[in-house]
Design a protein around this motif. Sequence first.
Motif, PDB file in Angstrom:
ATOM      1  N   ASN A   1     -12.259   5.294  -7.335  1.00 17.39           N
ATOM      2  CA  ASN A   1     -13.426   4.828  -6.589  1.00 17.39           C
ATOM      3  C   ASN A   1     -13.035   3.873  -5.468  1.00 17.39           C
ATOM      4  OD1 ASN A   1     -15.971   5.975  -7.590  1.00 17.39           O
ATOM      5  ND2 ASN A   1     -15.259   5.162  -9.551  1.00 17.39           N
ATOM      6  N   GLN A   2     -11.852   3.298  -5.571  1.00 18.53           N
ATOM      7  CA  GLN A   2     -11.385   2.377  -4.513  1.00 18.53           C
ATOM      8  C   GLN A   2     -10.102   2.920  -3.918  1.00 18.53           C
ATOM      9  OE1 GLN A   2     -10.720  -1.424  -6.389  1.00 18.53           O
ATOM     10  NE2 GLN A   2     -12.819  -1.612  -7.111  1.00 18.53           N
ATOM     11  N   LEU A   3     -10.196   3.997  -3.165  1.00 21.65           N
ATOM     12  CA  LEU A   3      -9.000   4.601  -2.582  1.00 21.65           C
ATOM     13  C   LEU A   3      -8.355   3.634  -1.598  1.00 21.65           C
ATOM     14  CD1 LEU A   3     -10.427   8.173  -1.943  1.00 21.65           C
ATOM     15  CD2 LEU A   3      -8.898   7.466  -3.777  1.00 21.65           C
ATOM     16  N   ALA A   4      -7.028   3.589  -1.630  1.00 24.42           N
ATOM     17  CA  ALA A   4      -6.306   2.678  -0.746  1.00 24.42           C
ATOM     18  C   ALA A   4      -5.831   3.430   0.497  1.00 24.42           C
ATOM     19  CB  ALA A   4      -5.115   2.079  -1.484  1.00 24.42           C
ATOM     20  N   ASN A   5      -5.431   2.647   1.499  1.00 17.79           N
ATOM     21  CA  ASN A   5      -4.878   3.285   2.698  1.00 17.79           C
ATOM     22  C   ASN A   5      -3.461   3.745   2.434  1.00 17.79           C
ATOM     23  OD1 ASN A   5      -7.155   2.975   4.272  1.00 17.79           O
ATOM     24  ND2 ASN A   5      -6.582   0.864   4.823  1.00 17.79           N
ATOM     25  N   TRP A   6      -3.079   4.784   3.108  1.00 18.03           N
ATOM     26  CA  TRP A   6      -1.737   5.342   2.943  1.00 18.03           C
ATOM     27  C   TRP A   6      -0.821   4.797   4.020  1.00 18.03           C
ATOM     28  CZ3 TRP A   6       2.157   7.035   0.522  1.00 18.03           C
ATOM     29  CH2 TRP A   6       3.111   7.870   1.091  1.00 18.03           C
ATOM     30  N   SER A   7       0.262   4.188   3.570  1.00 22.20           N
ATOM     31  CA  SER A   7       1.262   3.691   4.516  1.00 22.20           C
ATOM     32  C   SER A   7       2.621   4.255   4.133  1.00 22.20           C
ATOM     33  CB  SER A   7       1.281   2.163   4.464  1.00 22.20           C
ATOM     34  OG  SER A   7       2.552   1.695   4.850  1.00 22.20           O
TER      35      SER A   7
END
Length: 678
Positions: A157-163
């Motif tokens: 539910n809290q997808l993070a940014n992809w780095s």
Amino acid sequence: MSTHGKNVLIIGEKSSQVRTFCETLLPAIKTKKVGKRIYTRSGPWKGNNLTFLPLSGHITTVDTKKGYGWGETAPINIVQDPKALIIKENYEFRKIIRELATKSEELWLATDPDSEGDNIAYEAYKIAIRANPILRVNTRRVWNSSLTSVEILRAFNQLANWSVNQALAVQGRRMVDAWVGFAGTREVTIAARKVRNERGLVLSVGRVQLPTLKLIVDKDIERTEFLVQEKYNILADLLDESRKQILVSVQHDKSPFTNENDVQTILDKLKKSTLGKISSFQQKQTKIPPPRPMNTTDAIALLSRQLKLKADNALEILATLYEQGYISYPRTENRQFKSNFPHNEILTNLQSHPPYKPFFQQIKTMTQVRTNGRKQGTEDHDPIHPTGEIPSIGGKITPLHLKSWTFIARWYIGMFMEDLIQQRGTVRLAIKEEPFSQKYQSTESLGWTEAMNWRRPRETPSFSFEAGQIVQVRNIRSEAFKTKPPARWSDATLIKRLEKLKIGTKSSRPDVIKKLELRQYIVRKGNSYESTNTGKTIITVFNAIWPDLVTPKFTRQVEIRMDEVASETCSYDMMLETIRSEYLFLHQKLLSQIENLQDQLKEAFSDLGSSTYKKRKSHFSTKQRKSKTENASYPCPACNSGNLRERTNSRTGEKFFGCSRYPACSFTSSRNIYKKKG
DNA sequence: GCAAGGTC
């Protein structure tokens, strides 16, 4: 189903993890076979259609490009040419990811929440965005730190940014390891074969192998240089009033003595003494709490120590117990349970196992371990624990597996039990002003050692005195003993030291020990390791050329560069160029020392003689030749560049054919199709 | 064929 929602492709690191994700998130799961032993799972979630693809760890390997194989070029050219190393993608996974990517509008990367997981995600990401460039701006990272429903739901539910930074840092490490490992290994192997003409002889060089080998070599040097000394204790017996029974033997406080004359002087002085005066007697109760939760290192050390197993065998047993559902995921550095971990369920199951029932009388709370450890890094897995299911022998579970499980279960239960309570006492006395003393320890309550019976303390007979009391003394004597050299490394002590020095990882350490043995750098004698002359030579030569490589220092330097890439203070290209030029210089230094290396190896090999070393090696190489001639004639139908080789499934023992370019190409076929006729 | 690190 839902035509309005998006198609989302989710990449997982392993099938067990993906299974748990799906069971938690999806109301209905559709499983589809997309490759040999590869299955996707899909279903609706929050209006979108999710498709999960589990990988099996890394899906690329670092290799040398065409024209840079063994014997095709001088090893230094692998480092000289910055483009000599290439990344090979696994053929089967590439095909599957391409197909799935073209059908997806979003890509979620749900590999393990650590830097290696980032790198594995990156391998899949690269393939996916090539096939479908739209995904480049529609990629998210699922940072899931535990396989519990609550945490899985939170992460999705809290997808993070992809780095990509962390992934690039790891990629840099992989390239560096290949430069050093490939060029170093080939150079040393070529030199070795000049003095010992033998097919299959390989002397390897690696960032983790050499510091590990050095620990073993150093211990051997320490042991050879160790001077055995004769030392002396002065003892006396204290008798009861009737002078018939020995109450305790006390020891002179200056023991052990190194000088025999000092001993004689004291013995002469006390020759006619029959009385002593107690100066103090102290007693206290000591409580020892249960041990902290166990990680991979603890579990391997425990099993290898208790069951005399090699580290890699111990890890294999743990993996099987995990696959069969009896213990949690066995590869973890974590020693800390979360406060809401569902211990209660597991303990309730274990409680129903009759042999463990009595332990539960000593458990006050089933919700918290009594001594929690520390969490390391961004670990996703819990400390190793039993699942609550009781294994029975049969199938893959042998008596050895069962025995191993009982150690893990007993440790786990022990963590909830009462303290071990000991009574400790010390008596001090003077015999003609000469100070003597003795200690005792006796168990008042076994506590957690009732379950962890291998940790029960040694008992010594207790005694009681009063300060000022005069006691009968007899048999004042000296006892000589010889000092002992430091103990050799066992699997348990070695693996613990490697963890402390941060050399290797939880899952690679057992493999490194195995590899050093395979290279005949070390031999296992009893339960401990000893270095061979070849091993000693390698360390001596590399220590002279590049001391940092044989200590953990190079690993530290690589880690620093990795952190710089991860934090964007240094670019990936800069990291590679810096380390490549550093290693290039050192490889030149190695070349200047190559004759010296050959001379030293010649000597090391001659010491080995003809016996077991030659026999084992020659047997190995004829076996290899045989399999090569038998299979060389069949080109791989999938990639067309490799040949089919006969392989054995390590699990089932079944023979099958596989491409020689595996893992770059993962084509396999059952044996009968390609079998020679007649 | 070689390393180290994932996983099966």
